[in-house]
Design a protein around this motif. Structure first.
Motif, short mmCIF file in Angstrom:
data_model
loop_
_atom_site.label_atom_id
_atom_site.label_comp_id
_atom_site.label_asym_id
_atom_site.label_seq_id
_atom_site.Cartn_x
_atom_site.Cartn_y
_atom_site.Cartn_z
N ILE A 104 0.77 -1.20 0.06
CA ILE A 104 0.08 -0.03 0.02
C ILE A 104 0.83 1.35 0.05
CG2 ILE A 104 -1.68 1.35 1.30
CD1 ILE A 104 -3.00 -1.35 1.98
N PRO A 105 2.01 1.42 0.79
CA PRO A 105 2.73 2.77 0.86
C PRO A 105 3.15 2.84 -0.79
CG PRO A 105 3.07 1.68 2.87
CD PRO A 105 2.20 0.46 2.03
N ALA A 106 3.70 1.95 -1.23
CA ALA A 106 4.61 2.23 -2.46
C ALA A 106 3.54 2.28 -3.58
CB ALA A 106 5.42 0.95 -2.95
N LEU A 107 2.48 1.88 -3.54
CA LEU A 107 1.29 2.20 -4.44
C LEU A 107 0.75 3.43 -4.20
CD1 LEU A 107 -0.22 -1.33 -4.83
CD2 LEU A 107 1.18 -0.33 -6.44
N ALA A 108 0.43 3.81 -2.98
CA ALA A 108 0.06 5.34 -2.77
C ALA A 108 1.00 6.34 -3.19
CB ALA A 108 -0.26 5.49 -1.34
N ARG A 109 2.15 5.93 -3.03
CA ARG A 109 3.26 7.04 -3.45
C ARG A 109 3.10 7.33 -5.05
NH1 ARG A 109 7.39 6.96 -6.18
NH2 ARG A 109 7.93 4.52 -6.25
N ILE A 110 3.15 6.13 -5.73
CA ILE A 110 3.04 5.99 -7.15
C ILE A 110 1.71 6.92 -7.66
CG2 ILE A 110 2.57 4.75 -9.26
CD1 ILE A 110 4.54 2.58 -7.85
N ARG A 111 0.62 6.55 -6.93
CA ARG A 111 -0.72 7.16 -7.17
C ARG A 111 -0.52 8.81 -6.98
NH1 ARG A 111 -5.33 3.53 -6.47
NH2 ARG A 111 -6.51 5.53 -6.48
N SER A 112 0.34 9.05 -5.91
CA SER A 112 0.39 10.76 -5.60
C SER A 112 1.18 11.41 -6.75
CB SER A 112 0.93 10.75 -4.38
OG SER A 112 2.49 10.47 -4.37
N THR A 113 1.64 10.64 -7.75
CA THR A 113 2.72 11.42 -8.38
C THR A 113 1.55 12.25 -9.63
OG1 THR A 113 2.78 9.58 -10.22
CG2 THR A 113 4.69 9.74 -8.58
N PRO A 114 1.94 13.34 -9.97
CA PRO A 114 1.07 14.07 -10.68
C PRO A 114 0.35 13.35 -11.99
CG PRO A 114 2.72 15.80 -10.01
CD PRO A 114 3.27 14.16 -9.77
N GLU A 115 1.52 12.64 -12.55
CA GLU A 115 1.18 12.16 -14.01
C GLU A 115 -0.13 10.95 -13.85
OE1 GLU A 115 4.18 12.45 -12.71
OE2 GLU A 115 5.39 13.01 -14.12
N VAL A 116 0.02 10.12 -12.57
CA VAL A 116 -0.75 9.04 -12.24
C VAL A 116 -2.10 9.67 -11.44
CG1 VAL A 116 -1.25 6.86 -10.97
CG2 VAL A 116 1.11 7.50 -12.13
N PHE A 117 -1.82 10.72 -10.54
CA PHE A 117 -3.01 11.26 -9.77
C PHE A 117 -4.19 11.89 -10.74
CE2 PHE A 117 -5.20 14.23 -7.56
CZ PHE A 117 -5.74 13.71 -6.29
N ARG A 118 -3.55 12.39 -11.74
CA ARG A 118 -4.62 13.15 -12.74
C ARG A 118 -5.38 11.79 -13.33
NH1 ARG A 118 -2.55 15.90 -17.98
NH2 ARG A 118 -1.82 14.04 -19.12
N ARG A 119 -4.79 10.82 -13.54
CA ARG A 119 -5.74 9.72 -14.23
C ARG A 119 -6.39 8.94 -13.48
NH1 ARG A 119 -5.43 11.40 -19.58
NH2 ARG A 119 -3.39 11.94 -20.11
N TRP A 120 -6.11 8.72 -12.20
CA TRP A 120 -6.58 7.76 -11.22
C TRP A 120 -7.11 8.60 -9.88
CZ3 TRP A 120 -6.60 2.22 -10.30
CH2 TRP A 120 -6.26 1.69 -11.46
N ARG A 121 -8.63 8.15 -9.65
CA ARG A 121 -9.13 8.88 -8.49
C ARG A 121 -8.59 8.40 -7.12
NH1 ARG A 121 -15.30 8.43 -9.93
NH2 ARG A 121 -15.78 10.52 -10.73
N GLY A 122 -8.73 8.90 -6.44
CA GLY A 122 -8.21 8.58 -5.08
C GLY A 122 -8.41 9.50 -3.91
N GLY A 123 -8.92 10.73 -4.06
CA GLY A 123 -9.38 11.62 -3.10
C GLY A 123 -8.00 11.96 -2.16
N GLU A 124 -8.33 12.49 -1.09
CA GLU A 124 -7.17 12.86 0.13
C GLU A 124 -6.06 11.82 0.36
OE1 GLU A 124 -6.83 16.32 1.13
OE2 GLU A 124 -8.34 16.60 -0.61
#
Length: 172
Positions: free
Chosen positions: A20-40
């Motif tokens: 979970i921590p590694a995947l959350a870090r990847i999801r927080s990158t601007p390139e991924v965050f703009r494509r994947w929902r996730g909220g705060e």
């Protein structure tokens, strides 16, 4: 429990809570965050993904480290049976063919081991890099789904429906 799958460059293994921590870090990158929902709370969003009963999530590993996630789900009605794929890859390793390898590896598994004859994937219509990657695997555009998904900015964006039939898999 799903098995570990090996591609040319990547390994796909079932995701666990320790990822979970590694995947959350990847999801927080601007390139991924703009494509994947996730909220705060991206860690909570990733944890929710891992617990989704209708979806199987693998981590994508390269060089012994987690570089992304790939998921699949299936329609089980025999008259409409097919599987869908979704993924994200750490921008730090973009451009190396890892997403293509991950999709190809999972597609092979879904065809050969799960007995599917058709797969779908639905990138954002403006995600040219993802679309090129999926075309390399053999996916073909079916059509644009207008205002298909809401982005983090609250506006609606088009998606491109693509599909792949069992005999069309490009082994690379």
């Amino acid at each position: 429990m799903e098995e570990t799958l090996r591609g040319t460059a990547v390994t796909l293994r079932p995701a666990i809570d320790a990822d979970i921590p590694a995947l959350a870090r990847i999801r927080s990158t601007p390139e991924v965050f703009r494509r994947w929902r996730g909220g705060e709370d991206l860690a909570a969003a990733v944890a929710e993904d891992l617990r989704e009963p209708e979806t199987t999530t693998y981590v994508v590993e390269f060089g012994g480290r987690v570089v992304g996630a790939i998921q699949w789900s299936e329609e089980t009605d025999p008259d409409y049976r097919h599987a869908g794929i979704d993924l994200y890859i750490d921008p730090a390793v973009h451009g190396r063919g890892l997403g293509t390898d991950a999709v190809r590896t999972l597609a092979r598994h879904l065809f050969a081991d799960r007995g599917h004859h058709r797969l779908v994937i639905d990138p954002a219509a403006d995600n040219a890099a993802a679309i090129r990657s999926y075309v390399k695997v053999g996916f073909r555009p079916v059509g644009v789904m207008r205002d298909y998904e809401r982005g983090p900015d609250g506006t609606w964006h088009d998606g491109l429906l693509m599909d792949l039939l069992v005999g069309e898999l490009n082994e690379g």
